[in-house]
Scaffold this motif. Structure first.
Motif, PDB file in Angstrom:
ATOM      1  N   PRO A 162       0.835  -1.208   0.000  1.00 19.56           N
ATOM      2  CA  PRO A 162       0.000   0.000   0.000  1.00 19.56           C
ATOM      3  C   PRO A 162       0.868   1.255   0.000  1.00 19.56           C
ATOM      4  CG  PRO A 162      -0.644  -1.525   1.750  1.00 19.56           C
ATOM      5  CD  PRO A 162       0.683  -1.975   1.249  1.00 19.56           C
ATOM      6  N   ILE A 163       1.031   1.878  -1.156  1.00 22.83           N
ATOM      7  CA  ILE A 163       1.786   3.123  -1.266  1.00 22.83           C
ATOM      8  C   ILE A 163       0.786   4.259  -1.367  1.00 22.83           C
ATOM      9  CG2 ILE A 163       3.483   4.430  -2.587  1.00 22.83           C
ATOM     10  CD1 ILE A 163       4.594   1.776  -3.613  1.00 22.83           C
ATOM     11  N   LEU A 164       0.850   5.153  -0.415  1.00 25.52           N
ATOM     12  CA  LEU A 164      -0.132   6.213  -0.284  1.00 25.52           C
ATOM     13  C   LEU A 164       0.498   7.566  -0.566  1.00 25.52           C
ATOM     14  CD1 LEU A 164      -1.298   4.882   3.164  1.00 25.52           C
ATOM     15  CD2 LEU A 164      -2.211   4.206   0.940  1.00 25.52           C
ATOM     16  N   LEU A 165      -0.262   8.460  -1.130  1.00 21.90           N
ATOM     17  CA  LEU A 165       0.199   9.814  -1.407  1.00 21.90           C
ATOM     18  C   LEU A 165      -0.596  10.803  -0.559  1.00 21.90           C
ATOM     19  CD1 LEU A 165       0.483   9.616  -5.298  1.00 21.90           C
ATOM     20  CD2 LEU A 165       2.380   9.745  -3.670  1.00 21.90           C
ATOM     21  N   PRO A 166       0.020  11.899  -0.150  1.00 23.76           N
ATOM     22  CA  PRO A 166      -0.705  12.882   0.671  1.00 23.76           C
ATOM     23  C   PRO A 166      -1.797  13.585  -0.125  1.00 23.76           C
ATOM     24  CG  PRO A 166       1.426  13.748  -0.004  1.00 23.76           C
ATOM     25  CD  PRO A 166       1.409  12.303  -0.433  1.00 23.76           C
ATOM     26  N   LEU A 167      -2.796  14.073   0.600  1.00 23.24           N
ATOM     27  CA  LEU A 167      -3.885  14.800  -0.054  1.00 23.24           C
ATOM     28  C   LEU A 167      -3.439  16.169  -0.552  1.00 23.24           C
ATOM     29  CD1 LEU A 167      -6.836  14.064   2.381  1.00 23.24           C
ATOM     30  CD2 LEU A 167      -6.403  13.032   0.148  1.00 23.24           C
ATOM     31  N   LEU A 168      -2.493  16.779   0.149  1.00 22.67           N
ATOM     32  CA  LEU A 168      -2.051  18.145  -0.150  1.00 22.67           C
ATOM     33  C   LEU A 168      -3.231  19.104  -0.153  1.00 22.67           C
ATOM     34  CD1 LEU A 168       0.771  17.756  -2.815  1.00 22.67           C
ATOM     35  CD2 LEU A 168       0.927  17.857  -0.326  1.00 22.67           C
ATOM     36  N   ASP A 169      -4.091  18.940   0.845  1.00 16.29           N
ATOM     37  CA  ASP A 169      -5.191  19.882   1.039  1.00 16.29           C
ATOM     38  C   ASP A 169      -4.679  21.085   1.834  1.00 16.29           C
ATOM     39  OD1 ASP A 169      -4.791  18.753   3.493  1.00 16.29           O
ATOM     40  OD2 ASP A 169      -6.772  17.839   3.654  1.00 16.29           O
ATOM     41  N   ILE A 170      -5.588  21.904   2.313  1.00 11.12           N
ATOM     42  CA  ILE A 170      -5.178  23.116   3.030  1.00 11.12           C
ATOM     43  C   ILE A 170      -4.354  22.773   4.265  1.00 11.12           C
ATOM     44  CG2 ILE A 170      -6.027  25.095   4.353  1.00 11.12           C
ATOM     45  CD1 ILE A 170      -8.393  25.235   2.438  1.00 11.12           C
ATOM     46  N   GLU A 171      -4.763  21.731   4.983  1.00 12.43           N
ATOM     47  CA  GLU A 171      -4.032  21.356   6.190  1.00 12.43           C
ATOM     48  C   GLU A 171      -2.596  20.963   5.868  1.00 12.43           C
ATOM     49  OE1 GLU A 171      -4.245  18.170   9.911  1.00 12.43           O
ATOM     50  OE2 GLU A 171      -6.007  18.515   8.644  1.00 12.43           O
ATOM     51  N   ASP A 172      -2.409  20.155   4.808  1.00 15.84           N
ATOM     52  CA  ASP A 172      -1.057  19.765   4.417  1.00 15.84           C
ATOM     53  C   ASP A 172      -0.235  20.976   3.978  1.00 15.84           C
ATOM     54  OD1 ASP A 172      -1.229  17.085   4.957  1.00 15.84           O
ATOM     55  OD2 ASP A 172      -1.732  16.489   2.910  1.00 15.84           O
ATOM     56  N   ARG A 173      -0.839  21.831   3.171  1.00 14.67           N
ATOM     57  CA  ARG A 173      -0.083  22.944   2.593  1.00 14.67           C
ATOM     58  C   ARG A 173       0.314  23.992   3.630  1.00 14.67           C
ATOM     59  NH1 ARG A 173       0.172  22.514  -2.815  1.00 14.67           N
ATOM     60  NH2 ARG A 173      -1.328  21.108  -3.825  1.00 14.67           N
ATOM     61  N   THR A 174      -0.382  24.012   4.759  1.00 12.57           N
ATOM     62  CA  THR A 174       0.032  24.926   5.822  1.00 12.57           C
ATOM     63  C   THR A 174       1.212  24.362   6.610  1.00 12.57           C
ATOM     64  OG1 THR A 174      -1.564  23.956   7.369  1.00 12.57           O
ATOM     65  CG2 THR A 174      -2.275  25.891   6.090  1.00 12.57           C
ATOM     66  N   LYS A 175       1.491  23.074   6.430  1.00 16.80           N
ATOM     67  CA  LYS A 175       2.570  22.431   7.196  1.00 16.80           C
ATOM     68  C   LYS A 175       3.813  22.143   6.370  1.00 16.80           C
ATOM     69  CE  LYS A 175      -0.439  20.029  10.504  1.00 16.80           C
ATOM     70  NZ  LYS A 175      -0.846  18.687  11.016  1.00 16.80           N
ATOM     71  N   ILE A 176       3.642  21.911   5.056  1.00 17.51           N
ATOM     72  CA  ILE A 176       4.768  21.409   4.276  1.00 17.51           C
ATOM     73  C   ILE A 176       4.689  21.895   2.836  1.00 17.51           C
ATOM     74  CG2 ILE A 176       3.621  19.268   3.543  1.00 17.51           C
ATOM     75  CD1 ILE A 176       6.326  17.834   4.089  1.00 17.51           C
ATOM     76  N   SER A 177       5.858  22.013   2.206  1.00 18.47           N
ATOM     77  CA  SER A 177       5.940  22.400   0.796  1.00 18.47           C
ATOM     78  C   SER A 177       7.043  21.585   0.136  1.00 18.47           C
ATOM     79  CB  SER A 177       6.263  23.895   0.670  1.00 18.47           C
ATOM     80  OG  SER A 177       7.578  24.157   1.151  1.00 18.47           O
ATOM     81  N   ALA A 178       7.122  21.671  -1.181  1.00 18.07           N
ATOM     82  CA  ALA A 178       8.188  20.971  -1.901  1.00 18.07           C
ATOM     83  C   ALA A 178       9.555  21.445  -1.421  1.00 18.07           C
ATOM     84  CB  ALA A 178       8.033  21.196  -3.404  1.00 18.07           C
ATOM     85  N   ALA A 179       9.670  22.721  -1.092  1.00 17.16           N
ATOM     86  CA  ALA A 179      10.955  23.263  -0.636  1.00 17.16           C
ATOM     87  C   ALA A 179      11.411  22.608   0.661  1.00 17.16           C
ATOM     88  CB  ALA A 179      10.839  24.769  -0.450  1.00 17.16           C
ATOM     89  N   ASP A 180      10.466  22.251   1.547  1.00 19.03           N
ATOM     90  CA  ASP A 180      10.828  21.590   2.806  1.00 19.03           C
ATOM     91  C   ASP A 180      11.476  20.238   2.554  1.00 19.03           C
ATOM     92  OD1 ASP A 180       9.833  23.596   4.553  1.00 19.03           O
ATOM     93  OD2 ASP A 180       7.790  22.882   4.166  1.00 19.03           O
ATOM     94  N   ILE A 181      10.918  19.481   1.617  1.00 20.19           N
ATOM     95  CA  ILE A 181      11.468  18.161   1.319  1.00 20.19           C
ATOM     96  C   ILE A 181      12.777  18.290   0.560  1.00 20.19           C
ATOM     97  CG2 ILE A 181      11.056  16.028   0.031  1.00 20.19           C
ATOM     98  CD1 ILE A 181       8.102  16.330   0.748  1.00 20.19           C
ATOM     99  N   LEU A 182      12.809  19.167  -0.414  1.00 19.36           N
ATOM    100  CA  LEU A 182      14.044  19.364  -1.176  1.00 19.36           C
ATOM    101  C   LEU A 182      15.163  19.895  -0.284  1.00 19.36           C
ATOM    102  CD1 LEU A 182      12.439  20.935  -4.370  1.00 19.36           C
ATOM    103  CD2 LEU A 182      13.548  18.698  -4.236  1.00 19.36           C
ATOM    104  N   GLY A 183      14.799  20.624   0.759  1.00 17.66           N
ATOM    105  CA  GLY A 183      15.791  21.163   1.673  1.00 17.66           C
ATOM    106  C   GLY A 183      16.185  20.218   2.777  1.00 17.66           C
ATOM    107  N   GLY A 184      15.514  19.068   2.882  1.00 21.56           N
ATOM    108  CA  GLY A 184      15.885  18.081   3.889  1.00 21.56           C
ATOM    109  C   GLY A 184      15.400  18.380   5.285  1.00 21.56           C
ATOM    110  N   PHE A 185      14.272  19.071   5.415  1.00 20.90           N
ATOM    111  CA  PHE A 185      13.736  19.396   6.734  1.00 20.90           C
ATOM    112  C   PHE A 185      12.872  18.235   7.255  1.00 20.90           C
ATOM    113  CE2 PHE A 185      14.515  23.522   4.685  1.00 20.90           C
ATOM    114  CZ  PHE A 185      15.355  24.096   5.636  1.00 20.90           C
ATOM    115  N   ASP A 186      13.536  17.285   7.915  1.00 14.81           N
ATOM    116  CA  ASP A 186      12.858  16.064   8.354  1.00 14.81           C
ATOM    117  C   ASP A 186      11.779  16.327   9.397  1.00 14.81           C
ATOM    118  OD1 ASP A 186      14.405  14.688   6.614  1.00 14.81           O
ATOM    119  OD2 ASP A 186      15.397  13.421   8.098  1.00 14.81           O
ATOM    120  N   GLU A 187      12.000  17.264  10.286  1.00 20.74           N
ATOM    121  CA  GLU A 187      11.008  17.538  11.317  1.00 20.74           C
ATOM    122  C   GLU A 187       9.692  18.004  10.702  1.00 20.74           C
ATOM    123  OE1 GLU A 187      12.405  20.185  14.283  1.00 20.74           O
ATOM    124  OE2 GLU A 187      14.034  18.853  14.957  1.00 20.74           O
ATOM    125  N   THR A 188       9.790  18.772   9.629  1.00 17.23           N
ATOM    126  CA  THR A 188       8.580  19.227   8.942  1.00 17.23           C
ATOM    127  C   THR A 188       7.838  18.050   8.328  1.00 17.23           C
ATOM    128  OG1 THR A 188       9.637  21.340   8.431  1.00 17.23           O
ATOM    129  CG2 THR A 188       7.695  20.754   7.141  1.00 17.23           C
TER     130      THR A 188
END
Length: 359
Positions: A162-188
């Protein structure tokens, strides 16, 4: 509790349905089914298709892409027709043959051959995939369209994971962005993943260059452990496929258990007072962090107890000693109701069993 939206076609049955609440570890249906293209309905073509379909099934059932190269597996492939329960032709383009194999028979054959068996309870993997292509950055979402989402679905279906993808709804977008992952911000990433309560998290940083080449850095976090890979390829599809396959390989390697258990120095762990989903989750988290356990799989769940098959890197006495030092389990006599349960194989009947109670 937020409910996952899965992106693949294999149907899921919620594990431990007798417990109150929702759990995201899932039982995967369709492990012993496959659909392969065929040119015609001749018997010789059909027999070859049975072998091709069985290859796909063995990969799903054992968690290993290399399984089909082992001599013992090749013997199973040579007698693929023997394990066919049902088959039928589908009017796809090209035409395809759908095959349902005898799961019980194949599991017994894999056990007899000393090959791993990955049970249908599989961890739900939440995949955060960030892509940077020149000046464009984006995350792959559950409702993404096009080739990328199809790749995720294809790998999930072919591996039974089971490989799941995030919804990227308003709640997700207030917490995380592509820049966070590309920048290696694991806590985010950890904070954004919490609402989904996944069993494992896969993180991918995918970068496209001006010469039409791609580089992907993948990481998998599961059970307190982490694995990492780097892939390069000519297309985005290539590096995504390589990464997702590596994730499935790593989970299969850790969780699929060779059923020749006694010869592998395995034991059965039986734990009482497992009365709720929270109890079960706490027990699983505890087993994940015991370094003497190389791999384990759920064996049986009934109201009030759960049992696991453990493959150890040490002596059972050493495991008992480590458990006695903690505050999660305490020694308990074997309950009569469990003692009367029929075990599935001779290996289990002769296997050492450790009896504990969840504190």
């Amino acid at each position: 509790m937020f409910r996952f939206l899965c992106v693949f076609s294999i149907s899921l049955v919620i594990l431990l349905g007798s417990f109150t609440g929702v759990t995201h570890a899932a039982r995967v249906a369709g492990i012993y089914q496959a659909q392969v293209p065929v040119r015609m309905q001749a018997q010789t073509v059909r027999d070859r298709a049975f072998q091709t379909a069985l290859k796909a099934v063995l990969i799903k059932a054992t968690g290993s892409r290399d399984i089909v190269n082992q001599q013992t597996a090749k013997k199973l492939l040579a007698s693929a027709r023997r394990y066919v329960q049902q088959f039928g032709y589908r009017e796809t383009k090209p035409m395809s043959l759908w095959v349902q194999f005898d799961g019980v028979g194949l599991q017994a054959a894999l056990t007899e051959a000393g090959l791993p068996v990955w049970v249908d309870e599989r961890p739900a993997v939440l995949a955060w995939i960030a892509v940077q292509n020149q000046d464009k950055r984006y995350l792959i979402a559950e409702d993404s369209v096009g080739r990328v989402r199809d790749i995720v679905q294809k790998v999930a279906t072919s591996r039974g994971v089971p490989i799941l993808l995030p919804l990227l709804d308003i709640e997700d977008r207030t917490k995380i962005s592509a820049a966070d992952i590309l920048g290696g911000f694991d806590e985010t990433v950890t904070d954004a993943s919490a609402r989904y309560a996944p069993d494992a998290v896969a993180i991918a940083r995918v970068i496209g260059s001006t010469n039409n080449s791609w580089r992907a850095e993948w990481r998998l976090k599961h059970g307190g452990r982490s694995r990492a890979w780097t892939f390069q390829g000519d297309t985005l599809a290539m590096v995504l496929t390589q990464g997702l396959q590596a994730v499935a390989d790593a989970l299969g390697e850790r969780l699929a258990v060779v059923e020749n258990l006694r010869a592998q120095g395995a034991v059965r762990l039986l734990v009482e007072d497992v009365d709720s989903l929270d109890d079960y989750a706490r027990l699983r988290a505890y087993l994940d962090h015991l370094s003497l356990i190389k791999a384990y799989r759920l064996d049986l769940v009934e109201p009030g107890y759960a049992s696991f098959l453990l493959r150890l890197s040490g002596d059972p006495i050493a495991v008992e000693r480590v458990i006695s030092l903690g505050d999660v389990l305490e020694a308990a006599p074997r309950p009569e109701s469990v003692a009367a349960q029929p075990l599935a194989s001779v290996a289990r009947q002769t296997m050492p069993t450790l009896h504990y109670r969840l504190r």
